[in-house]
Every structure is written in C-alpha cells, then in structure tokens.
Design a protein around this motif. Structure first.
Motif, short mmCIF file in Angstrom:
data_model
loop_
_atom_site.label_atom_id
_atom_site.label_comp_id
_atom_site.label_asym_id
_atom_site.label_seq_id
_atom_site.Cartn_x
_atom_site.Cartn_y
_atom_site.Cartn_z
N LYS A 1 0.82 -1.22 0.00
CA LYS A 1 0.00 0.00 0.00
C LYS A 1 0.85 1.27 0.00
CE LYS A 1 -4.01 -2.07 2.28
NZ LYS A 1 -4.90 -2.04 3.47
N GLN A 2 2.12 1.15 0.38
CA GLN A 2 3.00 2.32 0.35
C GLN A 2 3.11 2.90 -1.06
OE1 GLN A 2 4.67 4.10 2.78
NE2 GLN A 2 3.42 2.90 4.19
N PHE A 3 3.03 2.02 -2.06
CA PHE A 3 3.21 2.49 -3.43
C PHE A 3 1.99 3.21 -3.98
CE2 PHE A 3 6.07 -1.16 -2.85
CZ PHE A 3 7.28 -0.51 -3.07
N GLU A 4 0.90 3.17 -3.23
CA GLU A 4 -0.28 3.93 -3.63
C GLU A 4 0.03 5.43 -3.63
OE1 GLU A 4 -3.22 2.73 -4.61
OE2 GLU A 4 -2.61 0.64 -4.34
N TYR A 5 0.95 5.86 -2.75
CA TYR A 5 1.30 7.28 -2.71
C TYR A 5 1.88 7.76 -4.03
CZ TYR A 5 0.79 6.83 2.38
OH TYR A 5 0.31 6.61 3.64
N LEU A 6 2.48 6.85 -4.79
CA LEU A 6 3.15 7.24 -6.03
C LEU A 6 2.19 7.42 -7.19
CD1 LEU A 6 6.31 4.94 -5.84
CD2 LEU A 6 6.00 7.25 -4.96
N LYS A 7 0.94 7.01 -7.03
CA LYS A 7 -0.02 7.14 -8.12
C LYS A 7 -0.32 8.59 -8.46
CE LYS A 7 -2.45 2.73 -7.77
NZ LYS A 7 -3.76 2.06 -7.62
N THR A 8 -0.05 9.49 -7.50
CA THR A 8 -0.29 10.91 -7.76
C THR A 8 0.89 11.58 -8.46
OG1 THR A 8 0.50 11.43 -5.54
CG2 THR A 8 -1.87 11.13 -5.80
N CYS A 9 1.98 10.83 -8.65
CA CYS A 9 3.14 11.36 -9.39
C CYS A 9 2.89 11.09 -10.87
CB CYS A 9 4.43 10.70 -8.91
SG CYS A 9 4.79 10.97 -7.15
N ARG A 10 2.22 11.98 -11.54
CA ARG A 10 1.71 11.74 -12.90
C ARG A 10 2.78 11.57 -13.96
NH1 ARG A 10 -2.98 9.67 -11.72
NH2 ARG A 10 -4.20 11.00 -10.33
#
Length: 548
Positions: free
Chosen positions: A511-520
């Motif tokens: 789930k930590q990698f969910e934060y990277l989804k906003t890095c377009r």
C-alpha cells in the motif's frame, strides 16, 4: 467478648469509603445539574453563585463554573453600584485564593483572578504582587504564578529593573529555578536592548550574564536550567529575510518563490519586464508558515519571446530570465553558512570563543557530561563549523552512547549538519544535490532547494520518507536505494518526478506504493531487494501497469 470494640475489617472500611464517595458524588452531580440549568437559562442569582462556589471549592478546575461566575459578574455590574461591586470582587479574590491554596496550579483559578482584576475599578496590584511572592515561596517553579506575575507587572507598570532584582534573589537562593531564568530572559531585552536587535541584550550586560550563568553550571553541570539560559544568551536573534530562488514556468504561466524565512502571508512584489503584476501568492502549507509561495500570471508570457521576471521582498530582489525557446527557468542564490547561522560581529565572535574555552575547561573537569558536550557542539558549530567538523562528529557519536535515550536526537542533529554543509558546498544552479553515504537518519531543508532536478539520498540510514517532497517542483530523479525505508508517504504529489530508485530498503507493505499514483510523470520505479518483492502476487495488476 462483652465490652470490647469491634474492629472493622479492611473490606468493611473500603465499603464505607465507597458509600461515602457515592454520597458525595451524588451531591456533586445534583449541584452540577442545578448549575447547568442556570447556565442554560442565563439565571444569575445568589443561589447560582453559592452552588458554583461549592462546586469550585471541591474542584477548582471546573471551567464551566468559573465561566458562569464571570457572566454573573458582568451581569451584576449593570445592576449594582460601585461599592457593592467592590465588595463582591474583594470576596471573589478571597475565594480564589482559598481555591489556590488547595490547588496552586489550577488554570481556572489564575485565569479567573485575571478577569476579576481587569474588571475592578481600583485593583490593588501591590497586594497581587505579594500574593505572587507568597505562592512562589510555596513552589518557586509554579509557572502559573510566574505567568500571573507577568500579568500583574504589565498592568501595574512595575519597573523592569525591580523585577530583575526579584529574579536575582531567587536565582541566588536556587539557580535550578528555570522559571526565574526564563522571566529574566523576557526582562533583560527591555532594560538592556542590543542597538542592532531589540530582542537581544547589549554586549556589556551579555558578558555579565554569561559570568552569572557560568557560576551556575560550574557549580552543578548536570542542572539543565542554566544550560537553557546559556543557549538563549548565545542566540543570534532574527534572521534577515531574502529570496533564495525563483522558478518561472511558461506554461501554465506561473512563478514559484523560495524565501529564507517561512512566513504565514507573503506579499512580494512581482514584475515581468519591469511591469508590476497583480498576483495572489498562495502556499501548499495551508494555515501554516511556509518558505515556498506560488502565483499564477493572468496575462501569461508571449510565445517565442524572452522575459525577465523579478520578485522583491523587504530589501531583497531576485531576477530570473526566461529564454525565448525555454518552457522553464530557475535561478538560485548561493546558499552560504549565514543561511543556517546568522552573521556574527567580531565582538560577539570573541564572546563565543571565550564560551567555547570555558566549556572545554569544564569538559576537562566533568568528562562525559551531556550538557557540557552538547553545548560544546553548538558553540563549535557557531564559531567555525568547518574547522571543528571532525570534533563535532566525534562528540555527537559519544553523546549517542552517554545519553542513549536521546540517541535519535543526536543522530538527527548530525544529519542536519551534514546536509547543511553539503548544501553550502554545492552549486545549486546545477540543480543536483548528492547527500549519499553520510549515515543520514533524517532529511531536512528540502524547502530551500526547490529547483533540484536530481537528488541522491542513497546509502544512508533513512527509515522513512515522510518529509513532503511535493515542494521539489522540478525534481525528476530520486535515488534512495540502500537505506532502511519503510514509509514513502512524503513522495505523494511530486509533480515532475520521473524516476525513483528504492532498491534495497525495508518496504513490506504494498500500500506504500499507492502514494506514487499521484506522481503523474513517473516512468520508472525500481524496488528490488525489498521485502514486498518476495511475492509478486502482492502487486495488483493495475498497479503494475501504471508504471510500465
């Protein structure tokens, strides 16, 4: 057995006490209910005053009851004459004092006493000073009483010199009294202001105070009160504000401004080709102080033309040239040590050097004392960071062993110093910063380097990346491999981030990698040798596709 008193068992005694407590509780609850009925109906009468008095005598921290009495006094002031109100206020002061004797650290009592004094026609401030003296005899560290004393002296115009004498007496009797040292730090700048900085004290008085505080910590090096005051004496006041860097974007037309000191509101003057623009500055740090401010340009930039953008705040002005074929332009002032340490006059530098010598002498007498060693670190950092860098590092290492409960503090302090030194020695106009392999345990000062495109924090001891990276507007490449990272929440919303290397870390939660989804703009993510990679089944298919 006749004629002998029956001895009660422990169980019987406890049952009697329980019943007594229940009886008192019921009385208290009934009285509270009656009081709240009067509060709701705004009935201010003798019964209400008597009930709240009984409740507060039992529990002086019952703020709702103090508020009722405040409103009652405000109401009665419109109905009674001056003499009647004086008698009521005098009785109230006596009642508050009786409550304070039972609970000298009651916020409600001291606040209500302030209210009464402010609403009396002719308050007796001298009597209040005597009250403070009395309660400070009971407990010389009662900060509620010290706060009230400041309130009294501010409203009665007691000379600051007289109050300094009070602190002299208290410190002479017990130099471990932190409250008196703190009070002294508020008084001295009023009486002996530094001509260049009204928040500091003049040179002559500074030397006298340093001698006084040295007597204290040479007597007992383990007492922290004197060390905190010593640190205040050597403080350097406010930093001068100026603009550190500018980022100009052609599309969408916008400007980012980085300041040396964080502010809650920024009103910098922006001009394009010497024409002042009307802009609204905003910050991502909502309702908080921020170094970084952003504005949109309504008129935009003309296509294929060169523009000069300037921003001015106080006495600082910085300009950036947006070339005709460029979409973005950045400019950074060289960050020198004054960014992290204010400029020091030769006179004050000599004071710091004298203090360094004194602390070295004390360190020889009291080896292994954490307060002496920490003060030495701070002094060496202030006098000459580069000259003392090796000794500072050695001493911080020793402190992690001597004061193991604060080990993380010393490690973070060493990390802070290492990052500051690296920023000072780096040409930030190259937009790259390499702070790898420095045993860092924290990342700081990112707000001062928003123009970076490449940041290398690999081969350190970082356990998380929770510091917001979103203010690194230009960052494209982040190397964070070979750390101990478990949390990457700070990487959320980094606008231009294209590549991240998180190899050889301790990330175990997908789930930590969910934060990277906003890095377009993210194109490449490397996460080899992380616990989360032990089973590819942990990764949702849609998540993998996002980074292909």
């Amino acid at each position: 057995m006749h004629g002998r008193l029956k001895v009660k068992t422990t169980a019987e005694q406890q049952e009697e006490k329980r019943k007594e407590r229940q009886k008192k509780l019921k009385i208290f609850q009934n009285a509270s209910n009656t009081a709240f009925e009067k509060i709701v109906s705004k009935t201010y009468d003798a019964e209400g005053m008597e009930i709240t008095k009984l409740l507060l005598a039992a529990n002086s921290d019952y703020s709702s009851m103090w508020n009722y009495r405040k409103n009652a006094f405000l109401h009665l002031k419109t109905l009674k004459n001056e003499d009647e109100m004086k008698s009521m206020f005098d009785n109230e002061l006596q009642f508050i004092e009786s409550c304070l004797r039972n609970n000298p650290k009651s916020y409600g009592c001291w606040h209500h006493r302030c209210f009464v004094m402010l609403h009396m026609m002719k308050p007796n401030w001298e009597r209040e000073l005597q009250l403070c003296d009395l309660f400070l005899q009971f407990d010389e560290r009662n900060f509620h009483c010290w706060d009230y004393r400041r309130f009294v002296t501010n409203h009665s115009n007691v000379p600051h010199e007289k109050e300094i004498e009070v602190t002299n007496k208290i410190i002479a009797s017990n130099f471990s009294n932190y409250s008196s040292w703190h009070y002294r730090s508020k008084l001295l700048p009023q009486v002996y202001p530094d001509p260049t900085d009204s928040k500091r004290i003049e040179e002559k008085k500074l030397l006298e105070e340093l001698e006084l505080v040295q007597n204290a910590f040479f007597t007992d090096p383990n007492d922290q009160s004197a060390w905190f005051y010593h640190r205040w004496l050597l403080g350097r006041g406010d930093k001068e504000q100026y603009i550190v860097s500018l980022i100009v974007n052609r599309s969408p037309p916008s400007v980012f401004c980085c300041l040396r000191k964080p502010v809650k509101m920024f009103n910098g003057t922006l001009s394009v080709d010497d024409t002042t623009q009307t802009v609204d500055w905003t910050s991502s740090m909502s309702e908080r102080y921020s170094h970084l401010w952003f504005c949109k340009l309504e008129d935009g930039f003309k296509k294929g033309q060169q523009h000069t953008v300037s921003c001015e705040v106080e006495s600082s002005k910085l300009s950036c040239c947006l070339e005709e074929n460029c979409q973005k332009a950045t400019v950074c002032l060289p960050i020198n040590r004054e960014m992290f340490q204010d400029h020091t006059s030769q006179a004050k530098l000599s004071v710091l050097e004298d203090e360094l010598n004194s602390c070295n002498e004390l360190n020889d007498l009291e080896p292994g004392n954490k307060w002496v060693m920490l003060t030495l670190v701070l002094l060496m950092r202030a006098v000459s960071p580069k000259q003392h860098s090796e000794k500072i590092s050695t001493m911080l290492d020793a402190l992690t062993e001597i004061d193991s409960q604060r080990k993380r503090y010393y490690l973070d302090l060493r990390s802070k110093y290492a990052i500051e030194d690296c920023i000072v020695e780096t040409n930030l106009n190259e937009n790259r910063l390499n702070i790898s392999g420095m045993k860092l345990t924290q990342i700081c000062h990112l707000e001062l380097v928003p123009t970076l495109t490449h940041l290398n924090i690999s081969h350190n001891c970082l356990q998380n990346l929770t510091v917001p990276f979103a203010n690194l507007f230009c960052l494209e490449v982040l190397e964070a491999n070979d750390n101990k990272i478990t949390n990457i929440s700070g990487l959320k919303d980094v606008p231009n981030l294209k590549s991240i290397n998180l190899d050889s870390n301790d990330i175990s939660d997908v789930k930590q990698f969910e934060y990277l989804k906003t890095c377009r703009c993210l194109e490449k993510l490397s996460i080899r040798s992380n616990p989360v990679c032990e089973s590819e089944k942990q990764f949702p298919t849609t998540f993998l596709l996002h980074f292909q």
